[in-house]
Design an enzyme around this catalytic site. Sequence first.
Site, short mmCIF file in Angstrom:
data_model
loop_
_atom_site.label_atom_id
_atom_site.label_comp_id
_atom_site.label_asym_id
_atom_site.label_seq_id
_atom_site.Cartn_x
_atom_site.Cartn_y
_atom_site.Cartn_z
N GLY A 1 1.79 8.38 -11.83
CA GLY A 1 0.66 7.56 -12.22
C GLY A 1 -0.30 8.54 -12.87
O GLY A 1 -0.22 9.73 -12.62
N CYS A 2 -1.20 7.99 -13.65
CA CYS A 2 -2.11 8.88 -14.36
C CYS A 2 -3.16 9.42 -13.40
O CYS A 2 -3.60 10.55 -13.49
CB CYS A 2 -2.74 8.05 -15.47
SG CYS A 2 -3.75 8.97 -16.57
N GLN A 3 -3.56 8.60 -12.43
CA GLN A 3 -4.63 8.99 -11.51
C GLN A 3 -4.12 9.66 -10.24
O GLN A 3 -4.74 10.57 -9.73
CB GLN A 3 -5.44 7.74 -11.12
CG GLN A 3 -6.19 7.13 -12.27
CD GLN A 3 -7.59 7.71 -12.43
OE1 GLN A 3 -8.08 8.47 -11.59
NE2 GLN A 3 -8.25 7.37 -13.51
#
Lengths: 404, 138
Positions: free
Chosen positions: B51-53
Amino acid sequence: MNINEIRAQFPTLHREVNGKPLVYFDNGATSQKPQSVIDRITQYYTDENANIHRGVHTLSQEATSNYESARKTIQDYIGASSEVEIIFTKGTTDSINLVAHSFGELMQAGDEVVISAMEHHSNIVPWQMLCEKKDCKLKILPMNEQGELLLDELDQLLTDRTKLVAVTHISNSLGTINDVDEIIRKAHNVGAKVLIDGAQSVQHLDVDVGKLDCDFYAFSGHKLFGPTGVGILYGKRELLEQMPPYQGGGDMIKEVTLEKTTYNTLPHKFEAGTPNIAGGIGLGAAFEFLSKLDMSALVEHEQDLLDYATEQLEKIDGLKIYGTAKTKTSVVSFLIEGTHPYDVGTLLDKLGIAVRTGHHCTQPVMQFYNIPGTIRASFAFYNTREEIDRMIAALDRIIPMLKD
Amino acid sequence: MDTITEKEEAIIDEFSIYDDWMDKYEYIIELGKDLPLIDDDQKTEDKLIKGCQSRVWLSAEKRDGKMKYTADSDAIITKGIIALLIRVLNNEKPEDIAKAELRFIKAIGLQEHLSPTRSNGLVSMVKQMKMNALKQVS
Ligand SMILES: Cc1ncc(COP(=O)(O)O)c(C=O)c1O
């Protein structure tokens, strides 16, 4: 300078989030809009809507004149010498892509582009694409641990093949204000042109493109209290004249036959198709709003917010600030030992405080510090010390929850 | 009622006592802290869901006809939500997992964490858990 009077003009600042009064510290991503900008857009769609540059009827004439007068307002504000140097685009990204495409057409295999180590992806990827397509070379101006560009190294990077230096005026993830005067001087010494990414600048600094003597200056309306979907590319006239158009279509032509087209004059040559008319007019209103403010007092206020936030954050155990340049704008990026930015951002949101977490579209900066991302609080002049106190109190509450 | 739904009901019950967001999150964080970790040397690329976060690692196998999941994340709130998902789906038959609707997430007000725009790896993790189960059905 009464900050509360300014705040009163921004309706969004007065709403609640998760049952708490909103503290909006994500101004680096986009700013809130003053009522005058919102009203101007509403008025356009309510009373004035027509397509521009193509009708003899009154409504079209009025819309054209309002749109063109927004261009003039922006020209005056940023100190361009002619309104034909002000190109309406979709935003910073679009402005940079325009230059990469059209200025790029003037480049030859083996030519060089210099960017810096702290660029937003918008000022990296278009140059990578250009260099790949044209077989040009991309060089990187490095930075130090504080997040300051190593300007001495620029001398080694610049050669007689350097056609363009593209750097950000202010880093969106670190807050560094770069010495663009020096960069422009050095680049011009070898005959290179300079593009400044001003996405974070016009709302924080007194920008005068004429004094700067940059060749291109790109920025977005939505970060400086204007609407989304509209931005500006400033370019020096003689350079814009030499560049081929970016996109083809209506409005950018002088004459079209099925065999051949001659292009319109500046700035229309670079504005194919029906533009974002409401956006342009709204952006004009944002600049009118800005020009009524005492910018130097507001810059001082923002510096006070930066200093105060930095001082308060540094008191928190295990908190580290990324970006400690000597000249900084009101952006603080930080991490707290033993916590993940996603968790901190999520819980701050539950307490009504909007910050950004992640890599802020500057992955190379995160790679430089070897971190996955940061928590970023970015202030505008409508923010207050009391709001910073609320963020600090929230962090004091959150951190013990997250640590073992 | 199948056991997945029963477990979901139990979680909805547990969460119904929290009317304050922070209390709810305090509880999720505690669940995250309790979740058995995947050893660091097991956090390999093939188990990683990007995930990006935040990042998520998921490992799945079938034993005695039931699915066994372990998972981890670098973010503790993500991990707490993983703990809930694992509690509901662990030790269940692959065919039940494949058709589970996981309505409890919305019922306890955590659907925002499973929004694709959140990019924390959770949406992909749920998909992956179901894929793992589906592979075992046939
Ligand atoms: C330094 C910088 N450059 C470029 C951009 C891209 O701006 P936009 O997304 O409005 O095109 C941003 C915005 O995030 C920025 O901060």
